[in-house]
Design an enzyme around this catalytic site. Structure first.
Site, PDB file in Angstrom:
ATOM      1  N   HIS A  58       4.004   1.421   2.188  1.00 30.56           N
ATOM      2  CA  HIS A  58       5.183   0.700   1.675  1.00 30.56           C
ATOM      3  C   HIS A  58       5.856   1.489   0.564  1.00 30.56           C
ATOM      4  CE1 HIS A  58       2.674  -2.926   2.941  1.00 30.56           C
ATOM      5  NE2 HIS A  58       3.754  -3.037   3.662  1.00 30.56           N
TER       6      HIS A  58
ATOM      7  N   HIS B 245       0.859  -1.191   0.000  1.00 29.48           N
ATOM      8  CA  HIS B 245       0.000   0.000   0.000  1.00 29.48           C
ATOM      9  C   HIS B 245       0.890   1.234   0.000  1.00 29.48           C
ATOM     10  CE1 HIS B 245       0.938   0.296   4.232  1.00 29.48           C
ATOM     11  NE2 HIS B 245       0.441  -0.913   4.450  1.00 29.48           N
ATOM     12  N   GLU B 246       0.225   2.379   0.064  1.00 27.37           N
ATOM     13  CA  GLU B 246       0.954   3.645  -0.053  1.00 27.37           C
ATOM     14  C   GLU B 246       2.073   3.798   0.983  1.00 27.37           C
ATOM     15  OE1 GLU B 246      -1.913   6.648  -0.910  1.00 27.37           O
ATOM     16  OE2 GLU B 246      -0.374   8.199  -0.711  1.00 27.37           O
TER      17      GLU B 246
ATOM     18  N   VAL C 104       2.467   8.614   6.751  1.00 26.74           N
ATOM     19  CA  VAL C 104       1.827   9.294   5.619  1.00 26.74           C
ATOM     20  C   VAL C 104       0.381   9.597   6.023  1.00 26.74           C
ATOM     21  CG1 VAL C 104       1.321   9.172   3.159  1.00 26.74           C
ATOM     22  CG2 VAL C 104       3.221   7.853   4.085  1.00 26.74           C
TER      23      VAL C 104
ATOM     24  N   SER D  99      -5.113   0.935   5.624  1.00 23.44           N
ATOM     25  CA  SER D  99      -6.088   0.179   4.838  1.00 23.44           C
ATOM     26  C   SER D  99      -7.371  -0.007   5.638  1.00 23.44           C
ATOM     27  CB  SER D  99      -5.500  -1.163   4.399  1.00 23.44           C
ATOM     28  OG  SER D  99      -4.662  -1.669   5.388  1.00 23.44           O
TER      29      SER D  99
ATOM     30  N   LYS E 207      -2.802   7.427   7.103  1.00 22.31           N
ATOM     31  CA  LYS E 207      -3.313   6.493   6.093  1.00 22.31           C
ATOM     32  C   LYS E 207      -3.258   5.070   6.620  1.00 22.31           C
ATOM     33  CE  LYS E 207      -2.756   9.153   1.991  1.00 22.31           C
ATOM     34  NZ  LYS E 207      -2.818   9.163   0.563  1.00 22.31           N
TER      35      LYS E 207
ATOM     36  N   LYS F 221       4.414   4.458  11.534  1.00 27.89           N
ATOM     37  CA  LYS F 221       3.028   4.128  11.893  1.00 27.89           C
ATOM     38  C   LYS F 221       3.081   3.044  12.960  1.00 27.89           C
ATOM     39  CE  LYS F 221      -1.440   4.233  11.367  1.00 27.89           C
ATOM     40  NZ  LYS F 221      -2.193   3.153  10.787  1.00 27.89           N
TER      41      LYS F 221
END
Ligand code: PAF
Length: 283
Positions: free
Chosen positions: A37, A34-35, A176, A186, A184, A149
């Site tokens: 990574h 995802h973003e 992020v 998921s 952010k 995160k």
């Protein structure tokens, strides 16, 4: 992009790159990119000659009731994203390649684990540390990139690199965020419309706490209460924890000074959100 599944081949390939004087940046992942990574990869891409990424869903970091079998996997999509992001070598071993037999020796993490989310994840960080010892020996990176995160994982990796003398620079990468400040994740899609509107209040509470500390507040309990009040007043979420620690040691603080983390976890109807900030408390 080269895709390698064999440990021996990976070690030989990295060895040849190192002989050519190349620096290797490494982003370990469990795939389903995802973003978050991609942000790590882009940073590693810009700071190294070679970008190595691993995709390996590590069974030994999942608890008996956790979702190892149903953990999402999509190698085709991941390979495409990795290639587009400039990955040079994708290491994707099978479980049998990584764990051909029961291990006679594994890593046990002693501190930095019985706080925050680690409290509910018995043995999780032992599994993370063990696979990282293996991956670091296979990939032999100059720098390894991890997202803040999961600031507790970054703290554990910091301990691993220091205590086991890995010649690796740990690069923690900032969270992020959406434009409104929500970290952010998921899991954000599982918020109801109303919860999604409330969710930026989590980061807002952290920023508010930092402002109070910048203004001179040094009592962690006062800051904790302030955050709890802000979240309970402005959201329908149920607070799981609001905690302040020294960072990366994750030791208790009676007085705020030095580098600290403020971390929160809040449960909404179908999503549990986590967020944190780390910063230096100025004297
Ligand atoms: O953060 C993850 O995805 C995993 O814990 C890691 C670092 C790849 C180890 O399996």
């Amino acid at each position: 992009m080269k895709v390698i599944t064999s440990i021996k081949e990976m070690q030989q390939y990295i060895h040849s790159l190192k002989q050519d004087g190349k620096t290797v940046g490494f982003v370990p992942t469990m795939g389903f990119l995802h973003e978050g990574h991609l942000t790590l990869m882009k940073k590693a891409r810009s700071e190294n000659d070679v970008l190595a990424v691993s995709i390996f869903v590590n069974p030994i970091q999942f608890g008996p009731n956790e979702d190892f079998d149903s953990y999402p996997r999509d190698l085709e999509r991941d390979s495409k994203l990795a290639e587009e992001t400039g990955v040079d070598v994708l290491f994707h071993p099978s479980t049998e390649e990584m764990y051909p037999a029961k291990m006679s020796l594994t890593a046990v993490v002693h501190s930095r684990i019985n706080v925050l989310c680690g409290r509910q994840r018995n043995g999780h960080f032992d599994g993370v540390a063990t696979v990282l010892v293996k991956l670091f020996n296979i990939v032999q990176p100059d720098s390894a990139y991890f997202g803040l995160k999961d600031a507790q994982q970054v703290a554990v990796v910091d301990g691993l690199i220091t205590d086991f003398n890995f010649p690796i620079t740990l690069v923690p990468v900032e969270i992020v965020r959406e434009e409104d400040g929500l970290a952010k994740s998921s899991r954000n899609v599982n918020l109801t419309l109303q919860e999604r509107e409330e969710a930026p209040r989590l980061y807002e509470s952290l920023q508010m706490a930092k402002r109070e500390i910048d203004k001179g507040q040094r009592n962690p309990k006062v800051i904790e209460d302030l955050i709890i009040k802000h979240i309970t007043t402005h959201t329908s979420g149920v607070i799981d924890y609001v905690e302040l620690y020294r960072y990366p040691e994750l030791d208790e603080l009676s007085q705020l000074n030095g580098k600290i983390i403020i971390a929160i976890a809040v449960k909404f109807t179908k999503a549990r959100l986590i967020d944190n900030i780390t910063f230096d408390v100025k004297e």
